[in-house]
Design a protein around this motif. Structure first.
Motif, short mmCIF file in Angstrom:
data_model
loop_
_atom_site.label_atom_id
_atom_site.label_comp_id
_atom_site.label_asym_id
_atom_site.label_seq_id
_atom_site.Cartn_x
_atom_site.Cartn_y
_atom_site.Cartn_z
N ASP A 1 44.78 30.04 48.88
CA ASP A 1 45.18 29.13 47.80
C ASP A 1 46.00 27.97 48.35
O ASP A 1 45.78 26.81 47.99
CB ASP A 1 45.95 29.90 46.74
CG ASP A 1 46.29 29.06 45.53
OD1 ASP A 1 45.39 28.34 45.05
OD2 ASP A 1 47.45 29.11 45.08
N LEU B 1 36.10 29.37 37.21
CA LEU B 1 36.75 30.44 37.96
C LEU B 1 37.13 31.56 37.01
O LEU B 1 37.79 31.35 36.00
CB LEU B 1 38.02 29.91 38.65
CG LEU B 1 38.83 30.93 39.44
CD1 LEU B 1 38.01 31.48 40.60
CD2 LEU B 1 40.10 30.31 39.95
N ARG B 2 36.71 32.79 37.34
CA ARG B 2 37.09 33.95 36.55
C ARG B 2 38.15 34.72 37.32
O ARG B 2 37.92 35.12 38.45
CB ARG B 2 35.89 34.86 36.30
CG ARG B 2 34.81 34.20 35.48
CD ARG B 2 33.70 35.15 35.19
NE ARG B 2 33.31 35.84 36.43
CZ ARG B 2 32.34 36.72 36.52
NH1 ARG B 2 31.65 37.03 35.48
NH2 ARG B 2 32.05 37.29 37.68
N ILE B 3 39.28 34.92 36.71
CA ILE B 3 40.38 35.62 37.36
C ILE B 3 40.39 37.05 36.87
O ILE B 3 40.39 37.31 35.66
CB ILE B 3 41.72 34.94 37.07
CG1 ILE B 3 41.69 33.51 37.61
CG2 ILE B 3 42.88 35.73 37.66
CD1 ILE B 3 42.89 32.69 37.25
N ARG B 4 40.37 37.98 37.80
CA ARG B 4 40.42 39.39 37.43
C ARG B 4 41.83 39.73 36.96
O ARG B 4 42.81 39.36 37.57
CB ARG B 4 40.07 40.28 38.62
CG ARG B 4 38.65 40.15 39.04
CD ARG B 4 38.40 41.11 40.15
NE ARG B 4 37.05 40.95 40.65
CZ ARG B 4 36.55 41.61 41.65
NH1 ARG B 4 37.28 42.50 42.28
NH2 ARG B 4 35.32 41.42 42.04
N LYS B 5 41.89 40.46 35.88
CA LYS B 5 43.19 40.86 35.34
C LYS B 5 43.48 42.29 35.75
O LYS B 5 42.58 43.12 35.83
CB LYS B 5 43.18 40.75 33.83
CG LYS B 5 42.83 39.35 33.38
CD LYS B 5 43.64 38.93 32.25
CE LYS B 5 43.22 37.52 31.91
NZ LYS B 5 44.10 36.76 31.24
#
Length: 64
Positions: A2, A31-35
């Motif tokens: 990042d 962008l898919r952010i994993r939770k």
């Protein structure tokens, strides 16, 4: 990773100019952010086959 991307994009003058345009505000986020799990527990890792060997319970289920 990042920090590296932030550094590179901050030095890119063309990209910085693009961010100031109205078109930059219309770009859809992809962008898919994993939770993390909501209960605070860690997810169980997927079970892997070791050298193609299956557990006896899965073999019994297939034979039945």
């Amino acid at each position: 990773m990042d920090k590296a991307l932030n550094y590179v994009f901050s030095k890119d003058r063309d990209f910085q100019e693009f961010l100031k345009t109205p078109q930059a505000k219309q770009v859809a986020t992809t962008l898919r952010i994993r939770k993390a799990p909501s209960n605070g527990a860690a997810e169980e890792p997927a079970r892997k086959l070791v050298a193609g060997v299956e557990s006896t319970t899965s073999v019994r289920a297939v034979k039945a």
